[in-house]
Design an enzyme around this catalytic site. Structure first.
Site, mmCIF file in Angstrom:
data_model
loop_
_atom_site.group_PDB
_atom_site.id
_atom_site.type_symbol
_atom_site.label_atom_id
_atom_site.label_comp_id
_atom_site.label_asym_id
_atom_site.label_seq_id
_atom_site.Cartn_x
_atom_site.Cartn_y
_atom_site.Cartn_z
ATOM 1 N N ASP A 111 0.838 -1.206 0.000
ATOM 2 C CA ASP A 111 0.000 0.000 0.000
ATOM 3 C C ASP A 111 0.868 1.249 0.000
ATOM 4 O O ASP A 111 2.051 1.214 0.359
ATOM 5 C CB ASP A 111 -0.964 0.014 1.206
ATOM 6 N N GLU A 178 0.031 -0.993 5.853
ATOM 7 C CA GLU A 178 1.063 -0.457 6.749
ATOM 8 C C GLU A 178 0.832 1.024 7.012
ATOM 9 O O GLU A 178 1.031 1.505 8.118
ATOM 10 C CB GLU A 178 2.458 -0.662 6.122
HETATM 11 ZN ZN LIG Z 1 6.543 2.320 4.147
#
Ligand SMILES: [Zn+2]
Length: 480
Positions: A111, A178
């Site tokens: 992501d 994340e």
């Molecule tokens: Zn990162």
């Protein structure tokens, strides 16, 4: 004496071992930098964005990226086990031949953060176009951290093509959230590991990289193999007052009390100290600096105070030596002629390894010194235990780096930010933050900022280092 001589020798020993391994013969990955750049550019074109509001999440780009990676890396997808955790986090397992060896874990995330509309115009090339121009791959994720995804996959695929068979089981975890805390990705993978009794000896995640123009060693190529990170912690302050008409104010209002509390926090920082990983960083750097600085860096038992004070002067370096507080949100009041009952402030805290949540709360209680202010810790916790430079993982990375870039300085140290790897504290013995991507200091603002880009020319070397790291992780204790 705060700096144990054993530790200094150990750092020196690690480096001399590493130098012993420099062969210059490490060819590594077979793909050219240009081919790797094309693959990275392709990955950037999938808009795998983590939005603050989970209602905006779209799974389709993640599915498409996964298919794209499957087509690029067929050996990985036919030889390794792939588990999809919460549909989009990809957990690969490469089974080792010796089950008695603890596994290793490599990590990255697919992501990326969004680009705000207002910032779009400032980009030289559109952030999701995956343009290769002027020697760079441009786009969101070029640094943070689709490049890491590609480097680890390239390394695995290269080793599979060579017929490499790891003795140690190797996991590769590619998280999908994340940038919003990792709750469905890394947190879940950590939970699975705990549940299944999988306890890797070490892991490599993002956080450190190879950098030219690093302020501590501006003339060198520096590999930041980060051994420690700070903990992320949030504290809410609530001040109460008596609401009423603003024409007859009391001596002290909720907003006034809160303002005084924040002022006191800013005026009374927590004590500064040089922790082990920062001392080790100076020790390694000392060989490459001017005589005066070398004396200070090598004699921290004597010069620690001077070094600490100079670090504290700079906004960039001050976080290396103490727990920091930043007031980030404030609220209170609804109308200009009404005194509010409540006022609230959010203080984001980054805890230095060695300090605890309890230390932070005790410090705040003491400096605010106002029983009418409620102080409440809300999120997350302690900093992971720093990894030792004499453990398994740091020397392994240093060897792999120096085999490809013998001129590099491999620096341990601390990063003030938090990474997904923190979720593995207590599961993985040694946590190291290092992806072998290579940047110039000027490019670092691209991570989460504008014009994120990575140089094409270094990509083959980066893969060669990644290959060296995965090979050494899989086949420990041999000369490579
Ligand atoms: Zn990162």
């Amino acid at each position: 004496m705060p700096l144990k001589t054993g530790m200094r020798c150990a750092v020196g020993a690690v480096l001399s071992i590493c130098i012993g391994f420099v062969s210059g013969a490490e060819a590594g990955g077979k793909a050219t930098s240009e081919e790797i750049a094309e693959r990275l550019a392709g990955a950037i074109r999938f808009e795998t964005i983590s939005f603050e509001d989970s209602a905006d999440f779209e799974g389709e780009p993640f599915r498409q990226l996964s298919s794209y990676l499957q087509a690029l890396y067929p050996l990985i997808h036919t030889t390794l086990d792939l588990e999809r955790v919460n549909a989009y986090t990809l957990l690969f397992r490469w089974k080792g031949s010796e089950p008695a060896l603890q596994p290793a874990l490599f990590m990255a995330h697919t992501d990326v953060v969004p680009v705000e509309g207002a910032a779009l115009e400032a980009w030289t090339h559109p952030p999701y176009a995956g343009v290769i121009e002027d020697g760079y791959v441009w786009g969101r994720g070029a640094i943070d951290v689709k490049v890491g995804v590609i480097l680890w996959l390239e390394a695995f695929e290269t080793l599979l093509a060579e017929g490499f068979e790891p003795r140690r089981t190797i996991y590769l975890s590619l998280g999908h959230d994340e940038e919003i805390g990792g709750a469905k990705g890394a947190v879940e993978v950590a939970r699975l590991f705990r549940e299944r009794g999988i306890r890797p000896a070490f892991l490599f995640d993002e956080g450190g990289f190879i950098i030219d123009g690093y302020p501590l060693l501006p003339d060198m190529t520096t590999a930041l193999v980060v051994t420690a990170e700070k903990a992320y912690y949030t504290v809410e302050l609530t001040a109460r007052g008596v609401s009423g008409h603003s024409s007859m104010p009391p001596r002290s209002t909720a907003i006034g009390k809160l303002a005084r509390a924040i002022y006191r926090i800013e005026e009374n920082p927590m004590p500064a100290r040089l922790i082990g990983p920062v001392r080790e960083m100076f020790d390694v750097a000392s060989a490459h600096v001017s005589f005066g600085r070398r004396f200070a860096f090598r004699n921290l038992w004597l010069m620690g105070g001077v070094v600490k004070r100079s670090l504290l002067r700079e906004r960039l370096s001050a976080p290396l030596v103490r727990t920091t507080f930043a007031a980030t949100i404030i609220s209170g009041g609804v109308k200009d002629n009404v005194i509010p009952e409540l006022a609230r402030a959010t203080i984001n805290v980054r805890i230095l390894p060695g300090d605890t949540r309890e230390d932070v709360l005790a410090h705040l209680t003491r400096v605010i010194d106002d029983p009418e202010i409620e102080i409440e810790g809300t999120s997350w916790g302690e900093a992971p235990v720093p990894a030792s430079v004499t453990g398994q993982a740091f020397p392994l990375a240093a060897e792999a780096i120096l085999a490809v870039l013998p001129e590099a300085v491999v620096l341990p140290g601390l990063i003030p930010g938090a990474t997904d790897s923190r979720h593995f504290a207590g599961i993985v013995e040694e946590i190291i933050r290092f992806v072998p991507e290579r940047l110039h200091m000027d490019q670092t603002s691209g991570a989460h900022g504008r014009n994120e880009r990575i140089a094409v020319e270094h990509l083959a070397d980066s893969v060669a280092i990644a290959v060296g790291m995965v090979r050494r992780a899989g086949d420990p204790g041999r000369a490579h």
